[in-house]
Design an enzyme around this catalytic site. Structure first.
Site, PDB file in Angstrom:
ATOM      1  CG  HIS A 147      26.725  53.628  42.162  1.00 14.85           C
ATOM      2  ND1 HIS A 147      27.281  54.760  42.688  1.00 14.85           N
ATOM      3  CD2 HIS A 147      27.198  53.556  40.885  1.00 14.85           C
ATOM      4  CE1 HIS A 147      28.075  55.332  41.776  1.00 14.85           C
ATOM      5  NE2 HIS A 147      28.026  54.620  40.690  1.00 14.85           N
ATOM      6  CD  GLU A 177      25.244  59.371  31.684  1.00 13.03           C
ATOM      7  OE1 GLU A 177      25.691  60.548  31.614  1.00 13.03           O
ATOM      8  OE2 GLU A 177      25.870  58.446  32.255  1.00 13.03           O
TER       9      GLU A 177
HETATM   10  C1  LIG Z   1      26.692  60.177  35.234  1.00 12.04           C
HETATM   11  C2  LIG Z   1      27.356  58.854  35.323  1.00 12.04           C
HETATM   12  N1  LIG Z   1      27.361  58.053  34.238  1.00 12.04           N
HETATM   13  C3  LIG Z   1      27.954  56.857  34.271  1.00 12.04           C
HETATM   14  C4  LIG Z   1      28.577  56.410  35.405  1.00 12.04           C
HETATM   15  C5  LIG Z   1      29.207  55.030  35.451  1.00 12.04           C
HETATM   16  N2  LIG Z   1      30.661  55.111  35.431  1.00 12.04           N
HETATM   17  C6  LIG Z   1      31.369  55.061  36.559  1.00 12.04           C
HETATM   18  S1  LIG Z   1      33.012  55.235  36.277  1.00 12.04           S
HETATM   19  C7  LIG Z   1      32.754  55.364  34.618  1.00 12.04           C
HETATM   20  C8  LIG Z   1      33.919  55.562  33.710  1.00 12.04           C
HETATM   21  C9  LIG Z   1      34.629  56.804  34.068  1.00 12.04           C
HETATM   22  O1  LIG Z   1      35.686  57.023  33.193  1.00 12.04           O
HETATM   23  P1  LIG Z   1      36.710  58.173  33.512  1.00 12.04           P
HETATM   24  O2  LIG Z   1      36.007  59.447  33.723  1.00 12.04           O
HETATM   25  O3  LIG Z   1      37.712  58.144  32.429  1.00 12.04           O
HETATM   26  O4  LIG Z   1      37.346  57.770  34.911  1.00 12.04           O
HETATM   27  P2  LIG Z   1      38.213  56.465  35.269  1.00 12.04           P
HETATM   28  O5  LIG Z   1      37.260  55.415  35.725  1.00 12.04           O
HETATM   29  O6  LIG Z   1      38.946  56.084  34.057  1.00 12.04           O
HETATM   30  O7  LIG Z   1      39.080  56.896  36.400  1.00 12.04           O
HETATM   31  C10 LIG Z   1      31.411  55.272  34.308  1.00 12.04           C
HETATM   32  C11 LIG Z   1      30.859  55.325  32.943  1.00 12.04           C
HETATM   33  C12 LIG Z   1      28.537  57.258  36.527  1.00 12.04           C
HETATM   34  N3  LIG Z   1      29.100  56.887  37.690  1.00 12.04           N
HETATM   35  N4  LIG Z   1      27.948  58.459  36.453  1.00 12.04           N
END
Ligand SMILES: Cc1ncc(C[n+]2csc(CCOP(=O)(O)OP(=O)(O)O)c2C)c(N)n1
Ligand SMILES: Cc1ncc(C[n+]2csc(CCOP(=O)(O)OP(=O)(O)O)c2C)c(N)n1
Ligand SMILES: [Mg+2]
Ligand SMILES: [Mg+2]
Lengths: 335, 351, 335, 351
Positions: free
Chosen positions: B147, B78
């Site tokens: 959230h 971000e």
């Molecule tokens: C700082 C932040 N940005 C965005 C999100 C929203 N978000 C939740 S899970 C996710 C994807 C995460 O991807 P990854 O790290 O590959 O984990 P996975 O869900 O694949 O286990 C996002 C963008 C968040 N929770 N926190």
């Protein structure tokens, strides 16, 4: 387009001239800064109050970058911005007026020495560690979208390379192949914290591999080394080949900020001998690129420009306190 | 998931002769699309704004029309991509950047409040940052303490960014149009509960009439959502709807509630607030953000600092300075529910 | 102390048992989650409302980690925490009660599925990307200061490896030689964003070099590969040799969260065939480590434990709304 | 710098028979040292807290006494080291973590507000986070828009962390002692202008009598810094001193000002505020943070929501929602100066 493999003598002299201008400027600011802070030392007193981070010793970085950029290219800097601003061709009067908090300053006295914004040269800086990098990506993005070959250079310190924004910026720049050159000024110190106490690797250039971009470390505060490395990186960026990371081992000749007694500094003794300007002058003199007379003329011209800028700043109007609430927004006022 | 459910991104739109209805989500994406058509400099950036269409559907359809050069999915970085938006805006583009949940501001607030919001000032007006930062807010569906926040008070407290908070499709489109066209940075906060999402508790007013053409709702002007003479509710976003519901209910008992939808927090329409309480003498601020040191205090102070005698009664219905609990029964105990609003109105009338 | 070079058959079966327990659990949560959200799908409805991120397909990571930790070691996880929590031996009843928002839950129903805290096993998780890493450093720091050989394992996704907190945490852990193991679960996706659109390098293991720590990538979602790599890394950490980075190429068998139609997902077709559990079962059967009868018994035992936990959760009291303001502070109330 | 000036870190202490005087900075470091002596779990961490002794001298001398295992200089990685503090606190240690300037909160706020402040709640009280996050605030010496903010309203708005703001050496020591001993996360904000630094404008009250032994100033209790009957000034930190100066000046004219030093924002001592305004009927809030959506609004709302009739007059002297300008003349135009406070008192008395 510069030939990036060999410097001509005039190019060498140009690098020297830039370095001398910067040093002359910093010495003048040093003088002005301390001129009216006594008795004792009151950081808020005098014509130039506030924190003051001077760049003496780091001129090679600025000169080596500036040689490859035009005013159409963007440059973002840090809390220690004067040297790169000058090398990028920022208006010396307007910058100085800003440092003196005058209405004729780049930011009409609102910004100050850590917040210099110059639309004419796409220059900006930020007092928050590593947070100048992300906006540089956006400038590069705009240049890329416009189909131009303009580039953005983002300068930061070795201490800053451990801030999250550094990582995010390098990844995103590499991912989108943005025309950015990241330059890390390794002056061995982040305030009182030596590099070894902040950074888990010996060279930030090695971190380039974590982003799949080229990484180079320039040793010995070499202005020609910087010129070479930045030239190649800017060339790649202009050609659409994406970002690069360059770390320069440079020197913090003075304290972190003015008023810093540097009691923590273990390497102080050797510092004066590492000043890059006399070294480079001697090399140019020895190689015949420069004569003593040239050197004298260059110094004198620098003094003229700098003193003109300082005189301009001092004679410029102080902002009207009645306008203290202006410029928060471009449109409408806050109710 | 194991058994894929194909969910409609938004509630079906009920067409009504002569009046086209859209969900708030659709109104947002329509506003963005229209500005993208007229201005090449407008682009959209954020996590999952492309093929996914935005987790809360604010960007649905944009990738199809404008392609990946103008609708960009980002890494989960971000600070980097909001900063990228700032730099692009400085160079004259008009980015619309989505921060997926406002709760994530903590990983990127420096770019927002120290850069996006201050560059214009620090440059003495020489550099503009015409950028929209949009983000989803709000709870009510057990998404837990990280959230479900609103946090608009946090943004409104810090100078240099305008802050708008639409409650319905019409305002959502008009405020987004105004935000993109504005030369100032605008933080655009939409509550998930007003978006008209097919997979969230249905709010009937999240679907409404929206003109086809581009139009602006002025930033900084509140709206009298319901006129009344007995008590003023000053509120915003989803709570507008709860307040209107309560007002409708109490009207049957002869209690006449005026509801002010702030729409903008910065600038704050203090005149509109004062005009209403000058009439009613009773003020209730309903706010889904944390109660203390936020919107509710500011609204009250704005009134009494102009005229300490105007108020016979004042109270607040907000989140009582507690993280948003997960368990539904606890969450609804701290949210500004219709029941709490109704009780506050009754108390005001009794005073 | 495990022998980290060769797995014994009982160790293999233990890994398998953990994976089956996790999958059984996630399937039960899936069932309960969707049981009462219709008509249509209302995310806030039912006994288990809110977002739900299940870990099916990622069991090898959890099992391979859990085998090397005791309840004295710390584990921090993400928004997708169940598998690692289970592998670390969290109380299944208390965790399930938390997911059902009950007073008997780990957090008395205040936290929910993304906020599981268990002092008994030093387990925690966070819904904010990569922000679970820094607290793991602190746990490791406390263990180190106490002179113990306890370690902290911090799990995160491949998408998270582009967040600033990742970089800062790895640098600091390496600098202070903290007993931490960083495990990146590369399931190819960060919600709808494929790895190639988020990450500028092919392997996050290559990023370990940027911190001077060992980096390993485990391919093929191999539970034994994870076991091996984590075993070595935990061994180093316990011996005082500092942190390591491990990336595991794993699999997101289901959607990012429940309700995710995965319309964006290009690789969906091949997914079921990549399920790691039948593959591992077949391998163990073929190698004689497991019999069909064992496998059946393991599954049945898992079902028993999971259904017991779910029944416990469902029969536990719902929190009293009168207590909604409790637990903000340990001392005194907010006035 | 070229010519090294050896600056005293703090103003020289004037000894007075029987009463030991310390600068606020020394009072802070003494409190930390005493707790470090009695509790092995206490450690100090931050940028330049070691050999430098803290940019604002809050940790001077600690490295010498306790060594680098308990006084740790960090990389410029606020998210990582604040998070490290949280994890250490969760395991039972008592970290005192310095964020060099509060203005830098934007690079690490997620750890602070979503983790440090929420873990206790999310865990249903099962996990404690006994951590102190201290940071320097305030302007008045031309450090520009990114190094002069107070932002205490931002921290106070977000639930789960206590927020204390000492104005003098005695409170500084007592509040730090209480903060370290507290089982809750405490944000400890010291204004640079009250630290008694040798290199900043001198404030006589930044040196004062401080008992040698450890003692606590209770978190959540305001202090009547000056009794008066005509008008109440509710304020905090450096503005307490400006307010006292104005009160002293106006006393000569027969205007009797009561000054309340809040000392804590969370919990906020609403009873103390109400008690004072019940007596005076006139309320002025003086706050060096941004005016809107912050402390000043909350203080006013806290009064009128309990009793809307108590106030005859109310006003605010705060930073008028503008980034802190660099040029001294502009900065002092927006700061809550004695001149602005005096004008506000005169206006209150005229009403
Ligand atoms: C700082 C932040 N940005 C965005 C999100 C929203 N978000 C939740 S899970 C996710 C994807 C995460 O991807 P990854 O790290 O590959 O984990 P996975 O869900 O694949 O286990 C996002 C963008 C968040 N929770 N926190
Ligand atoms: C996010 C943030 N943290 C801390 C600071 C305070 N600070 C200002 S300069 C500095 C040291 C910077 O070191 P380096 O990046 O090496 O740059 P140098 O000063 O050596 O040029 C620090 C810690 C800051 N401005 N921003
Ligand atoms: Mg440095
Ligand atoms: Mg992933």
């Amino acid at each position: 387009m510069v030939d990036r493999s060999t410097l001509t003598d005039p190019e060498r002299v140009a690098l020297y001239r830039t370095m001398v201008l910067i040093r002359t400027y910093e010495e003048a600011i040093l003088r002005e800064y301390h001129a009216d802070k006594s008795p004792g030392f009151d950081i808020g007193a005098g014509l130039v109050p506030g924190e003051m981070h001077l760049s003496a010793g780091q001129e090679p970085v600025a000169a080596g970058i500036g040689a490859h950029l035009s005013a159409d290219d963007a440059l973002t800097a840090t809390h220690r911005p004067h040297h790169v601003a000058i090398a990028h061709g920022i208006d010396l009067r307007a910058m100085t007026a800003e440092i003196f908090g005058r209405e004729t300053g780049l930011g009409r006295g609102r910004g100050g020495h850590m917040h210099l914004f110059d639309p004419a040269t796409h220059f900006s800086c930020s007092g928050i560690i590593a947070e100048g990098l992300p906006p540089a990506l956006g400038q590069a993005f705009a240049f890329q979208r416009a189909g131009s070959d303009r580039v953005a250079v983002a300068v930061t310190g070795e201490g800053a390379a451990n801030q999250g924004a550094f990582h995010e910026s390098l990844n995103l720049a590499a991912l989108w192949q943005l025309p950015v050159v990241f330059v890390v000024e390794d002056n061995d110190w982040g305030i009182s914290v030596p590099r070894a106490a902040s950074t888990s690797v010996a060279s930030n250039a090695d971190r380039a591999a974590a982003y799949g971009m080229p990484g180079v470390r320039v040793e010995d505060n070499s202005v020609e080394g910087v010129w070479q490395a930045v030239g190649e990186a800017v060339g790649r960026a202009r050609a659409g080949d994406g970002p690069s990371l360059i770390e320069v081992h440079t020197l913090r000749l003075w304290g972190h900020f003015e008023g810093d007694a540097q009691g923590y500094r273990s390497d102080l003794e050797g510092v004066p001998g590492r000043d890059p300007i006399p070294t480079y002058r001697d090399a140019l003199l020895a190689g015949g690129a420069l004569t003593e007379a040239d050197a004298t003329a260059i110094s004198a011209a620098a003094v003229d420009r700098v003193e003109d800028a300082i005189a301009y700043a001092k004679s410029s109007p102080i902002p009207d306190p009645a306008d203290a609430l202006a410029y928060v927004f471009a449109e409408g006022a806050r109710s | 998931m194991s058994t894929t459910i194909d969910l409609p991104a938004t509630l079906p739109v009920e067409p009504e002769p002569g009046r086209r209805k859209l969900s708030t989500a659709k109104a947002v994406s329509e506003a963005i699309a229209q500005q993208m058509r007229t201005d090449d400099g407008v682009f959209v950036m954020g996590e999952d704004v492309g093929a996914y269409g935005g987790i809360f559907s604010a960007t649905t359809g944009l990738l199809d029309e404008f392609g990946p050069r103008r609708v960009l999915d980002t890494p989960i970085s971000e600070t980097a991509f909001i900063g990228l938006g700032i730099g692009a805006a400085v160079e004259g583009m008009r980015p619309v950047v989505e921060l997926m949940f406002v709760d994530f501001f903590g990983v990127c607030m420096d770019q927002i409040y120290n850069h996006m919001a201050k560059i214009h000032f620090e440059s003495g007006g020489n550099v503009k940052v015409p950028m929209v930062l949009m983000s989803a807010t709000g709870g009510g569906y057990s998404d837990g303490s990280q959230h479900s926040q609103n946090l608009w008070g946090t943004f409104a407290h810090l100078p240099g960014m305008k802050v708008v908070v639409p409650s319905n499709p019409y305002d959502a489109k008009g405020l987004m149009t105004a935000a993109i066209r504005s030369d100032d940075p605008v933080v655009y906060l939409f509550h998930k509960g007003v978006m008209g999402l097919g997979w969230m508790k249905k709010n009937p007013r999240s679907i409404g009439a929206v003109p086809e053409e581009a139009y602006e709702v002025p930033i900084g002007k509140a709206r009298v959502a319901r006129e009344g003479s007995d008590v003023t509710i000053v509120t915003l976003s989803l709570s507008v709807h709860h307040s209107l519901d309560v007002a409708d209910k109490l009207a049957a008992e002869g209690i006449d509630v005026e509801v002010i939808d702030l729409r903008s927090l910065v600038p704050l329409d203090r005149d509109a607030i004062l005009a209403s309480v000058s009439k009613t003498g009773r003020l209730i601020v309903v706010d889904e953000d944390y109660q203390s040191f936020g919107v509710s205090g500011e609204v009250i102070a704005s009134v009494v600092e102009r005229d300490p005698a105007v108020l016979k009664h004042v109270s607040r219905v907000a989140v009582p300075d507690v993280p948003i609990p997960y368990a539904s029964v606890l969450e609804y105990a701290v949210l500004p529910t219709p029941a709490r609003i109704e009780a506050a109105v009754r108390e005001a009338m009794a005073s």
